[in-house]
Design an enzyme around this catalytic site. Sequence first.
Site, PDB file in Angstrom:
ATOM      1  N   ASP A   1       0.850  -1.200   0.000  1.00  0.00           N
ATOM      2  CA  ASP A   1       0.000   0.000   0.000  1.00  0.00           C
ATOM      3  C   ASP A   1       0.883   1.246   0.000  1.00  0.00           C
ATOM      4  O   ASP A   1       1.692   1.435   0.926  1.00  0.00           O
ATOM      5  CB  ASP A   1      -0.857  -0.044   1.276  1.00  0.00           C
ATOM      6  CG  ASP A   1      -2.163   0.684   1.117  1.00  0.00           C
ATOM      7  OD1 ASP A   1      -2.451   1.187   0.017  1.00  0.00           O
ATOM      8  OD2 ASP A   1      -2.915   0.723   2.114  1.00  0.00           O
TER       9      ASP A   1
ATOM     10  N   LYS B   1      -0.943  -0.526  -4.248  1.00  0.00           N
ATOM     11  CA  LYS B   1      -2.283   0.065  -4.186  1.00  0.00           C
ATOM     12  C   LYS B   1      -2.147   1.560  -3.906  1.00  0.00           C
ATOM     13  O   LYS B   1      -1.300   1.965  -3.101  1.00  0.00           O
ATOM     14  CB  LYS B   1      -3.109  -0.606  -3.093  1.00  0.00           C
ATOM     15  CG  LYS B   1      -4.502   0.001  -2.930  1.00  0.00           C
ATOM     16  CD  LYS B   1      -5.386  -0.797  -2.014  1.00  0.00           C
ATOM     17  CE  LYS B   1      -5.177  -0.517  -0.544  1.00  0.00           C
ATOM     18  NZ  LYS B   1      -5.363   0.874  -0.130  1.00  0.00           N
TER      19      LYS B   1
ATOM     20  N   GLU C   1     -14.312   1.214  -0.991  1.00  0.00           N
ATOM     21  CA  GLU C   1     -14.439   1.264   0.487  1.00  0.00           C
ATOM     22  C   GLU C   1     -15.543   2.226   0.903  1.00  0.00           C
ATOM     23  O   GLU C   1     -15.627   3.365   0.393  1.00  0.00           O
ATOM     24  CB  GLU C   1     -13.099   1.704   1.114  1.00  0.00           C
ATOM     25  CG  GLU C   1     -13.216   1.868   2.631  1.00  0.00           C
ATOM     26  CD  GLU C   1     -11.897   1.906   3.381  1.00  0.00           C
ATOM     27  OE1 GLU C   1     -10.824   1.796   2.759  1.00  0.00           O
ATOM     28  OE2 GLU C   1     -11.954   2.055   4.623  1.00  0.00           O
TER      29      GLU C   1
HETATM   30  O1  KIV Z   1      -4.761  -0.043   4.568  1.00  0.00           O
HETATM   31  C1  KIV Z   1      -5.648  -0.893   4.478  1.00  0.00           C
HETATM   32  O2  KIV Z   1      -5.737  -1.800   5.302  1.00  0.00           O
HETATM   33  C2  KIV Z   1      -6.573  -0.775   3.354  1.00  0.00           C
HETATM   34  C3  KIV Z   1      -7.702  -1.696   3.206  1.00  0.00           C
HETATM   35  C4  KIV Z   1      -8.331  -2.358   4.271  1.00  0.00           C
HETATM   36  C5  KIV Z   1      -8.435  -1.653   1.953  1.00  0.00           C
HETATM   37  O3  KIV Z   1      -6.378   0.050   2.543  1.00  0.00           O
END
Ligand code: KIV
Length: 284
Positions: free
Chosen positions: A86, A116, A185
């Site tokens: 992420d 992501k 989300e």
């Molecule tokens: O950081 C995270 O955990 C997320 C999700 C749960 C989609 O972005």
Amino acid sequence: MDRKPVTLPAIVGKKNSRSKITALTAYDFCLARILDDTDIDIILVGDSLAMVSLGFPNTLPVTMDAMIAHTQAVSRGVQNSLIVGDMPFMSYQISNEQAIANAGRFLQEGGAVAVKLEGGVRISEKVRAIVQAGIPVMGHIGLTPQSVHQFGGYKVQGKNLLQARQIKQDARELEKAGAFAVVLEGIPSDLAGDITDCLKIPTIGIGAGPHCDGQILVLHDLLGLNQDFTPKFVKRYANLNVEIKQAVGNYIEEVRSGAFPDAEHSYGNEKQSLKKVDNSNGNH
Ligand code: KIV
């Protein structure tokens, strides 16, 4: 469990075969290894790490270096699930060059297969640039936690027509920019269903109802480790905070009473050789 590594085409293909994509977060080696022993498709090293593991009030403070260190730890425990890293706040917003360089670190240093990013139309140029560099991107729209201050809190998005149109437009732009999947989300179920129907890429919901192509949750929420966090969209499949407290309580009691450690959990010695030591000591 005997299973093969999950590939990106396999994830995308699940939309066509109508088999649901399963995803969870992990931030460390131990839990990642347990998850990898299940049949979970995707492990996201989410920036929720900031709140869940580091104790910050939101996701904004977590840095690239911290995200990379945790992605490395997860990678060491995973052989089969597909790992997504992420991108944290301010690691991709500044320029295409910054976005590509930081996305590249997740693959090169972290061992992730994809990254992501949060945002739709306004970051689609960054998504295109990262994808063109050969790095798979998962989008994330709706209630995007990095924009918590713009939203004025963690509020469901897309409830009115204007917002709903914008979120749908965001989804289309991400698909056009080359994202392989998109997280939806905190949006109404009907809107998530509508977006899922109009995209060729899979949608993965969190607080977005049952019509998405897959679901993701924060592992700590599912396990009930996060004792104060009980939003409507989280289903607790275990209540581990209670079990942990019980286990630790038992440990404290047994240490205090002398019941632990007992013979079963203590090392013996080789009596013969100790005798020899005693004898030789005595001879001197
Ligand atoms: O950081 C995270 O955990 C997320 C999700 C749960 C989609 O972005």
